[in-house]
Design a protein around this motif. Structure first.
Motif, PDB file in Angstrom:
ATOM      1  N   TYR A 146     -12.140 -36.807   5.589  1.00 60.83           N
ATOM      2  CA  TYR A 146     -12.343 -38.256   5.657  1.00 60.83           C
ATOM      3  C   TYR A 146     -13.726 -38.624   5.125  1.00 60.83           C
ATOM      4  N   TYR A 175     -15.614 -42.790   9.076  1.00 62.08           N
ATOM      5  CA  TYR A 175     -14.912 -42.409  10.301  1.00 62.08           C
ATOM      6  C   TYR A 175     -15.725 -41.439  11.152  1.00 62.08           C
ATOM      7  N   HIS A 189      -6.711 -42.347   3.850  1.00 57.13           N
ATOM      8  CA  HIS A 189      -7.572 -42.322   5.040  1.00 57.13           C
ATOM      9  C   HIS A 189      -7.611 -43.683   5.721  1.00 57.13           C
ATOM     10  N   GLU A 190      -6.832 -44.654   5.177  1.00 57.44           N
ATOM     11  CA  GLU A 190      -6.942 -46.026   5.683  1.00 57.44           C
ATOM     12  C   GLU A 190      -5.856 -46.374   6.684  1.00 57.44           C
ATOM     13  N   SER A 191      -6.232 -47.226   7.633  1.00 60.78           N
ATOM     14  CA  SER A 191      -5.251 -47.749   8.583  1.00 60.78           C
ATOM     15  C   SER A 191      -4.346 -48.731   7.844  1.00 60.78           C
ATOM     16  N   ARG A 192      -3.055 -48.701   8.174  1.00 55.70           N
ATOM     17  CA  ARG A 192      -2.097 -49.638   7.589  1.00 55.70           C
ATOM     18  C   ARG A 192      -1.549 -50.552   8.673  1.00 55.70           C
ATOM     19  N   VAL A 214      -1.829 -44.236   9.484  1.00 57.73           N
ATOM     20  CA  VAL A 214      -2.911 -43.959   8.544  1.00 57.73           C
ATOM     21  C   VAL A 214      -2.276 -43.370   7.290  1.00 57.73           C
TER      22      VAL A 214
END
Ligand code: 3EB
Length: 339
Positions: free
Chosen positions: A212, A216, A248-251, A245
């Motif tokens: 990551y 983070y 590496h991004e939250s959806r 995720v």
């Protein structure tokens, strides 16, 4: 050398060294009398467990729904169990379960505390002859709170990273993990380790957490997406806490049902990847058990319903209230597949 009954040898070589099952809370006395019980977990304060039994663990995350659920881990043969200072443990011929509880030191240095705890558990596992950490659950209070200019989850991550990376080659053998914020004041860390190593499994849809970017946490979260373990005649897959995720991004920030959908896609992609190993699992409906962590109890009913539609009712499951380590994530699921 004590002579073991011959049927033990058969059990040892042919049976799964660990089996996960859920039972109702009123079965606790008979479970504790069972010498093949490795551990039993309960999720609210109701069952009164003997503090003298190292196999009996109270998890500080409230159970959602009906409640009264016990998560049971069974060994095919009688286990040995005990305490060594603050570590409760039980083990059979192939695996070691260990559990540490710490009173919260809210203003203290969580990185340093976590570093020491992980060092201690690694040392303990090595001393007992089970040096290979497969799976760790971490439940601690105030996961989003800022202390000394840093979120507590990031401080936790940094301490874990330092301790795990002291061991040579651990980057290729990171344990599968769950890290969830709890409301109870104590930190609870429990783990499973083995005499022989497992195989780290990553998810092609997700950046490996160990890679990551620094947003983070200055030190990466040191866990693998899953751990595959070949026990000889049986194969297991221990799946880390899986969230919405991608990369590496939250959806789907704050949309719990879309997050659930994304988690199921993450599971499918991870399982597909794990099938390259010797694992007879077809899809998420074949998992033995899942644990669902929800930030808001109000999401329980819709999530329960949609999950049941997606994975059927053969997968054992429990729903717990807990805080996922990124504030926008409302839901996380971990799971296990045991042949
Ligand atoms: C994620 O994918 C969500 O720090 O041990 C999931 C599982 C998460 C384990 C951990 C964190 C951890 O990054 C968060």
């Amino acid at each position: 050398m004590p002579v073991r009954p011959s049927h033990y040898q058969d059990l040892e070589s042919f049976s799964s060294p660990l089996r996960v099952a859920y039972r109702r809370a009123d079965r606790l006395p008979e479970l504790l009398a069972d010498e093949t019980l490795l551990a039993v977990f309960y999720f609210d304060a109701s069952p009164s467990c003997s503090a003298q039994d190292p196999r009996c663990i109270s998890v500080g995350l409230p159970e959602l729904g009906e409640g009264g659920c016990l998560e049971c881990w069974f060994s095919p043969v009688r286990v040995d169990a005990g305490f060594e200072e603050d570590i409760g443990f039980s083990f059979n011929h192939q695996l070691l379960f260990g559990c540490l509880r710490q009173a919260n030191d809210d203003e203290g240095n969580l990185e340093q505390t976590t570093f020491r705890t992980y060092r201690r558990l690694l040392q303990f596992a090595r001393d007992r002859g089970f040096p290979h950490l497969l799976r760790v659950w971490n439940y601690f209070p105030g996961i989003h709170e800022m202390r000394h200019g840093q979120e507590r989850y990031h401080a936790f991550s940094a301490g874990r990273y330092r301790a795990l990376l002291e061991a040579p080659g651990l980057e290729q053998r990171l344990p599968a993990a769950t890290a969830i914020g709890c409301q109870s004041p104590d930190t609870l860390i429990y783990f499973l380790s083995a005499t022989e190593p497992g195989v780290q499994v990553e998810n092609p849809r997700q950046v490996s957490a160990f890679r990551y970017p620094p947003e983070y946490g200055v030190k990466s979260p040191a866990f693998s997406r899953a751990m595959y373990k070949d026990w000889g005649t049986r194969q297991h897959l221990y799946i880390s806490g899986t969230a919405s995720v991608v990369g590496h991004e939250s959806r789907h920030e704050h949309d719990v049902l879309r997050q659930l959908d994304e988690i199921l896609s993450n599971f499918e992609s991870l399982i597909l990847n794990a099938r390259r190993l010797r694992l007879a699992i077809g899809s998420v409906s074949d998992l033995s058990a899942v644990k669902v962590y929800l930030r808001n109890p109000a999401d329980y009913e819709p999530v329960r319903r949609v999950l049941a539609q997606a994975i059927g009712d053969s997968v054992a499951r429990v729903f717990l209230q807990g805080a996922i380590c990124r504030p926008e994530l409302k839901l996380e699921i971990d799971g296990v597949y045991c042949e």
